[in-house]
Design a protein around this motif. Structure first.
Motif, PDB file in Angstrom:
ATOM      1  N   LEU A  25      -5.669   0.357  -4.024  1.00 20.25           N
ATOM      2  CA  LEU A  25      -5.939  -1.073  -3.837  1.00 20.25           C
ATOM      3  C   LEU A  25      -7.147  -1.346  -2.936  1.00 20.25           C
ATOM      4  N   TRP A  84      -0.773   3.614  -4.003  1.00 23.50           N
ATOM      5  CA  TRP A  84      -1.539   2.376  -3.873  1.00 23.50           C
ATOM      6  C   TRP A  84      -2.384   2.367  -2.601  1.00 23.50           C
ATOM      7  N   LEU A 117       0.817  -1.218   0.000  1.00 21.73           N
ATOM      8  CA  LEU A 117       0.000   0.000   0.000  1.00 21.73           C
ATOM      9  C   LEU A 117       0.847   1.262   0.000  1.00 21.73           C
TER      10      LEU A 117
END
Length: 401
Positions: A201, A197, A193
């Motif tokens: 995600l 991201w 992450l």
């Protein structure tokens, strides 16, 4: 063989204490709003406020997921307080006592007036509360079918406690088989992450649940078969649990708070325009709406957590008081709302005056209930309070839910 010991922990997440306090506090206003919108609720006001639905939809997609995420963080810190070979068993016992005792008490004492007044208003039930309680509420079967067909006894708004306990016990089961799972998965999840991201995600994951599970498994809060909600809430709980100790992620959440807020605003705008029916319905449009809804869930939570970490860091007696009080408030609030709203039926009050009375009287009921419960030793565990009161030290050390 010595018993598991509890140790103090230096972690203090005052910001998450405030998030939890504010999220639970919003329930009072949200559930009062349920009296006035077209969505199903146990009873309804004589007034309808159509403008209120878009306002409530700002909160609806993420408010409960946020509570599960914060509860996941708290559970990770609590687990760290237990030492010894049997720390998982001790943790499970402690959580069960703090969750299941209030649940059983709530189902037997707090919730029944909600069901009774629902039947009174929907079916004109002629007998008194005692007759309803003994003949119907304790029937352990579906009652008054086909409409509203309530399974009695019920947990109503206390479903949150049930789900949280189930996720906690399931987590204990996994950790008993793989003790290093939290650290191993948490480190790799934090790495995955990193950077942008962090917003992408989880957004895709929540959107997938909305697109593929929500149409098949509508929300019921009945535990069994409620698979969309389980995917949603368990995901949020696990994100909180796994990332609780990953300081880099929390710094990134704070750093990306404005970006999260802007994306949340864009996703909500897309969703609300489609929800309002401004475009012809089509499968493609449903995909856009579901994707926008799921992404909005995550980025709204990220924005709240980011701004809280930056700004909600002040500690003091108010935070310490409310950290202890908010769970008893949650247990009591919906029954208070329904009983007060029922008592005001036919009063001739305007919608604004009626809502003000309901909110004020509900808040007063919550405060009085907590003040009584915390002073009476045998009442404390019934409201999710420790048997012996002690100072509140933050989400890492005191988090009933």
């Amino acid at each position: 063989m010595s018993a598991p010991q509890q140790i103090s922990t230096p972690e203090r997440r005052i910001d998450l204490d405030w998030v939890r306090i504010l999220a639970f506090g919003l329930l009072i206003f949200y559930h009062v709003g349920m009296l006035y919108v077209s969505w199903g609720f146990h009873i309804k006001s004589e007034h309808r406020l159509t403008w209120l639905e878009p306002v409530m939809l700002v909160l609806n997609p993420w408010r409960l997921s946020l509570l599960f995420l914060v509860s996941g963080v708290a559970s990770r810190f609590m687990l760290g307080k237990f030492l010894g070979k049997y720390r998982l068993a001790a943790f499970a016992r402690a959580r069960s006592a703090r969750l299941l005792i209030p649940l059983i008490f709530g189902m037997l004492v707090i919730v029944p007036p909600q069901s009774y007044l629902q039947i009174v208003e929907s079916l004109g039930y002629p007998a008194g509360f005692a007759d309803f309680y003994l003949q119907h509420y304790l029937a352990f079967s579906s009652q008054f079918c086909p409409n509203p067909c309530i399974v009695q006894p019920t947990w109503n708004h206390l479903w949150f406690i049930v789900y949280l306990w189930v996720y906690t016990i399931a987590l204990v089961g996994v950790l008993s088989l793989w003790p290093a799972a939290a650290d191993w998965i948490g480190e790799r999840l934090a790495a995955a992450l990193a950077g942008p991201w962090l917003l992408v995600l989880p957004c895709l994951l929540f959107a997938a649940w909305r697109l593929f599970l929500s149409p098949i498994f509508p929300s019921t809060h009945a535990l069994f078969g409620d698979w969309y909600n389980h995917a949603d809430y368990a995901t949020a709980f696990l994100i909180g649990f796994l990332l609780a100790r990953e300081d880099g992620i929390w710094r990134d959440i704070e750093r990306q708070r404005w970006m999260a807020l802007m994306i949340a605003a864009a996703c909500f705008a897309v969703f609300i325009l489609i929800y309002a029916g401004l475009f012809p319905r089509s499968p493609m449009l449903r995909w856009f709406a579901g994707s926008a809804y799921g992404c909005y869930q995550w980025v709204a939570m990220a924005a709240v957590l980011g701004f809280a970490r930056r700004h909600l860091t002040a500690d003091g007696p108010v935070r310490r008081y409310l950290t202890d009080a908010i769970f008893p408030y949650y247990i009591v609030h919906q029954t208070a709302i329904i009983m007060i709203a029922h008592a005001l039926r036919g009063s001739g009050l305007s919608a604004g005056s009626e809502a003000a009375v309901v909110i004020s009287a509900t808040a007063l009921t919550c405060v009085v209930s907590y003040e009584i419960a915390r002073r009476v030793a045998w009442l404390r565990p019934l409201f999710g309070l420790r048997t012996v009161p002690r100072s509140v030290a933050g989400i890492a050390q005191q988090q009933p839910a």
